[in-house]
Write an enzyme that holds these catalytic residues in place. Structure first.
Site, PDB file in Angstrom:
ATOM      1  N   SER A  73      -6.673  -3.384  14.267  1.00  0.00           N
ATOM      2  CA  SER A  73      -6.022  -2.529  15.466  1.00  0.00           C
ATOM      3  C   SER A  73      -7.109  -2.302  16.432  1.00  0.00           C
ATOM      4  CB  SER A  73      -5.342  -1.493  14.759  1.00  0.00           C
ATOM      5  OG  SER A  73      -5.868  -0.666  14.057  1.00  0.00           O
TER       6      SER A  73
ATOM      7  N   LYS B 203     -12.036  -7.566   5.939  1.00  0.00           N
ATOM      8  CA  LYS B 203     -11.563  -6.706   7.025  1.00  0.00           C
ATOM      9  C   LYS B 203     -12.330  -5.479   7.113  1.00  0.00           C
ATOM     10  CE  LYS B 203      -7.567  -3.722   7.310  1.00  0.00           C
ATOM     11  NZ  LYS B 203      -6.534  -2.946   6.572  1.00  0.00           N
TER      12      LYS B 203
ATOM     13  N   LYS C 162     -12.484  -5.037   1.851  1.00  0.00           N
ATOM     14  CA  LYS C 162     -11.952  -4.022   2.783  1.00  0.00           C
ATOM     15  C   LYS C 162     -12.752  -2.829   2.753  1.00  0.00           C
ATOM     16  CE  LYS C 162      -7.993  -1.290   4.190  1.00  0.00           C
ATOM     17  NZ  LYS C 162      -6.566  -0.878   3.948  1.00  0.00           N
TER      18      LYS C 162
ATOM     19  N   TYR D 109      -3.005  -9.122  15.954  1.00  0.00           N
ATOM     20  CA  TYR D 109      -2.255  -8.845  16.764  1.00  0.00           C
ATOM     21  C   TYR D 109      -2.124  -9.907  18.085  1.00  0.00           C
ATOM     22  CZ  TYR D 109      -2.359  -4.802  13.666  1.00  0.00           C
ATOM     23  OH  TYR D 109      -2.542  -4.051  12.792  1.00  0.00           O
TER      24      TYR D 109
ATOM     25  N   CYS E 146       0.919  -1.390   0.142  1.00  0.00           N
ATOM     26  CA  CYS E 146      -0.157   0.166   0.000  1.00  0.00           C
ATOM     27  C   CYS E 146       0.994   1.326  -0.050  1.00  0.00           C
ATOM     28  CB  CYS E 146      -0.972  -0.067   0.916  1.00  0.00           C
ATOM     29  SG  CYS E 146      -2.222   1.398   1.072  1.00  0.00           S
TER      30      CYS E 146
ATOM     31  N   ARG F 143     -11.179   7.505   3.310  1.00  0.00           N
ATOM     32  CA  ARG F 143     -10.835   6.654   2.174  1.00  0.00           C
ATOM     33  C   ARG F 143     -12.144   5.990   1.639  1.00  0.00           C
ATOM     34  NH1 ARG F 143      -5.604   6.650   3.726  1.00  0.00           N
ATOM     35  NH2 ARG F 143      -4.781   5.686   5.574  1.00  0.00           N
TER      36      ARG F 143
ATOM     37  N   CYS G 238      -0.248   4.240   1.622  1.00  0.00           N
ATOM     38  CA  CYS G 238      -0.573   5.367   2.631  1.00  0.00           C
ATOM     39  C   CYS G 238       0.120   5.505   3.875  1.00  0.00           C
ATOM     40  CB  CYS G 238      -1.940   5.066   3.233  1.00  0.00           C
ATOM     41  SG  CYS G 238      -1.985   3.374   4.119  1.00  0.00           S
TER      42      CYS G 238
ATOM     43  N   CYS H 202      -3.975   6.052  -0.422  1.00  0.00           N
ATOM     44  CA  CYS H 202      -3.417   5.030  -0.726  1.00  0.00           C
ATOM     45  C   CYS H 202      -3.235   4.950  -2.230  1.00  0.00           C
ATOM     46  CB  CYS H 202      -4.379   3.647  -0.178  1.00  0.00           C
ATOM     47  SG  CYS H 202      -4.868   3.616   1.462  1.00  0.00           S
TER      48      CYS H 202
ATOM     49  N   GLU I  36     -16.481  -7.598  -5.262  1.00  0.00           N
ATOM     50  CA  GLU I  36     -15.119  -7.123  -5.116  1.00  0.00           C
ATOM     51  C   GLU I  36     -14.223  -8.620  -4.882  1.00  0.00           C
ATOM     52  OE1 GLU I  36     -12.818  -5.011  -4.859  1.00  0.00           O
ATOM     53  OE2 GLU I  36     -13.926  -3.214  -4.631  1.00  0.00           O
TER      54      GLU I  36
ATOM     55  N   ARG J  97      -3.440   3.575  12.245  1.00  0.00           N
ATOM     56  CA  ARG J  97      -3.158   4.652  11.411  1.00  0.00           C
ATOM     57  C   ARG J  97      -2.245   5.625  12.355  1.00  0.00           C
ATOM     58  NH1 ARG J  97      -8.694   6.030   8.378  1.00  0.00           N
ATOM     59  NH2 ARG J  97      -8.720   4.481   7.176  1.00  0.00           N
TER      60      ARG J  97
HETATM   61  C1  PBG Z   1      -3.042   0.263   4.785  1.00  0.00           C
HETATM   62  C2  PBG Z   1      -3.562  -0.808   5.635  1.00  0.00           C
HETATM   63  C3  PBG Z   1      -4.484  -0.321   6.823  1.00  0.00           C
HETATM   64  C4  PBG Z   1      -4.266  -1.482   7.614  1.00  0.00           C
HETATM   65  C5  PBG Z   1      -4.029  -2.506   6.820  1.00  0.00           C
HETATM   66  N1  PBG Z   1      -3.257  -2.132   5.650  1.00  0.00           N
HETATM   67  C6  PBG Z   1      -4.893   1.178   7.087  1.00  0.00           C
HETATM   68  C7  PBG Z   1      -5.868   1.835   6.405  1.00  0.00           C
HETATM   69  O1  PBG Z   1      -6.438   1.211   5.577  1.00  0.00           O
HETATM   70  O2  PBG Z   1      -6.141   2.795   6.558  1.00  0.00           O
HETATM   71  C8  PBG Z   1      -5.441  -1.360   8.902  1.00  0.00           C
HETATM   72  C9  PBG Z   1      -4.924  -2.539   9.881  1.00  0.00           C
HETATM   73  C10 PBG Z   1      -5.451  -2.267  11.175  1.00  0.00           C
HETATM   74  O3  PBG Z   1      -6.181  -1.634  11.752  1.00  0.00           O
HETATM   75  O4  PBG Z   1      -5.024  -3.339  12.109  1.00  0.00           O
HETATM   76  N2  PBG Z   1      -3.885   0.568   3.955  1.00  0.00           N
END
Ligand code: PBG
Length: 327
Positions: free
Chosen positions: A273, A247, A194, A312, A119, A216, A121, A129, A232, A204
């Site tokens: 996260s 996700k 996603k 995690y 990615c 986004r 970002c 992104c 998708e 982030r």
């Molecule tokens: C990158 C990306 C993100 C996450 C994984 N790859 C952040 C986003 O899309 O803003 C999030 C992972 C997480 O929250 O643990 N684009």
């Protein structure tokens, strides 16, 4: 009482309950996310993700050691650059932190499965992104960059790439460039469904990747939609994705189930996260039992249909599986 059907019969003792479990989990299916940051001798705890660390490339083997000791054989790597620019050029720099981290890991642990997040970002000065055209993320201009990033990861030694940008056509673009460079055997795990989720907040913070303006929603999916997740996923499968992903995980168990029933590709779920940080925060206040909630959350994601869990908590989950608390 004249009861013929007594579901409690099969709950009478632990070994019976274990025998009739419908969901079986193995630590082979766990993936542990790890953050690699430019620098030396760095292992800094991430404030938004207690218990997780930023590692410099020379220290990242500690994360691999932790995972492997617990029985987790796969890492998902994220890179944090020293400098950002509008096209995120450090993302495809051969000697950036992530690429150096991949080399260090593969040198020491050749059997470790190294997957990389593809990615922009974390690398762009604007935090989006892809490549901007005014304030819009330009889909088609972004594709060659994503392919270049994926190629650079694979050339550094990555075993698998995982595009998370949500540009249309990126799986095909990455597949083509990998194939042209002789990497026909390198799988793509696509972040296929996603969502534009508020659960990414702590990530982030950890990756310094919040968008500098806007959000986004013009590329990540609308949480109101479920059929679109199929569109998708099937598109990514047709473009050559080897593994699909949903996700976040916990608020999207219905999507996991739906995608699982509609494809025969392996399906990953990313427990993101915010899911991790909420369990940590609530348990820090003694509101919940962290271990039990971690186990139940992971279990529910597998029960919904996930074949692979990115978490995690992966090392702790592997320990819980070994103890027989789940699995
Ligand atoms: C990158 C990306 C993100 C996450 C994984 N790859 C952040 C986003 O899309 O803003 C999030 C992972 C997480 O929250 O643990 N684009």
């Amino acid at each position: 009482m004249d009861l013929t059907i007594r579901p409690r019969r099969l709950r009478a003792n632990e070994s019976l309950r274990r025998m009739v479990r419908e969901t079986r989990i193995s630590s082979d299916s766990l993936v542990y996310p790890v953050f690699i940051k430019e620098g030396h001798n760095i292992k800094d705890e991430i404030p938004s993700l207690p218990g997780q660390y930023h590692y410099s490339p020379d220290m990242v083997c500690e994360a691999a050691e932790l995972a492997l000791q617990a029985g987790v054989g796969s890492l998902l790597l994220f890179g944090l650059p020293a400098h950002k620019d509008p096209v995120g050029s450090e993302a495809y720099h051969d000697h950036a932190a992530l690429q150096e981290g991949i080399r260090a890991l593969k040198e020491h642990y050749s059997d470790l499965q190294v997957i990389t997040d593809v990615c922009m970002c974390e690398y762009t000065s604007h935090g989006h992104c892809g490549i901007l055209n005014g304030t819009e993320v330009d889909n088609d201009k972004t594709l060659p960059y994503l392919a270049k990033i994926a190629l650079s990861h694979v050339q550094a030694g990555a075993d698998m790439v995982a595009p998370s940008d949500m540009m249309d056509g990126r799986v095909a673009a990455i597949r083509q460039v990998l194939d042209e460079n002789g990497f026909t055997g390198t799988p793509i795990m696509s972040y296929s469904a996603k969502y534009a989720s508020a659960f990414y907040g702590p990530f982030r913070e950890a990756a310094g990747s919040a968008p500098a303006f806007g959000n986004r929603k013009s590329y990540q999916m609308d949480p109101h939609n479920s059929r679109e997740a199929l569109k998708e996923s099937l598109t990514d499968a047709a473009e050559g994705a080897d593994i699909l992903m949903v996700k976040p995980a916990l608020s999207y168990l219905d999507i996991i189930r739906m995608v699982k029933e509609s494809t025969n590709l392996p399906l990953a779920a990313y427990s993101v996260s915010g899911e991790y940080a909420m369990i940590k925060a609530a348990s820090a206040q003694n509101l919940i039992d962290e271990y039990a909630v971690m186990c139940e959350s992971a279990l529910s994601i597998y029960r919904a249909g996930a074949d692979i869990l990115i978490s995690y908590y992966a090392p702790e989950l592997a320990a819980a599986i070994r103890k027989g608390d789940i699995g």
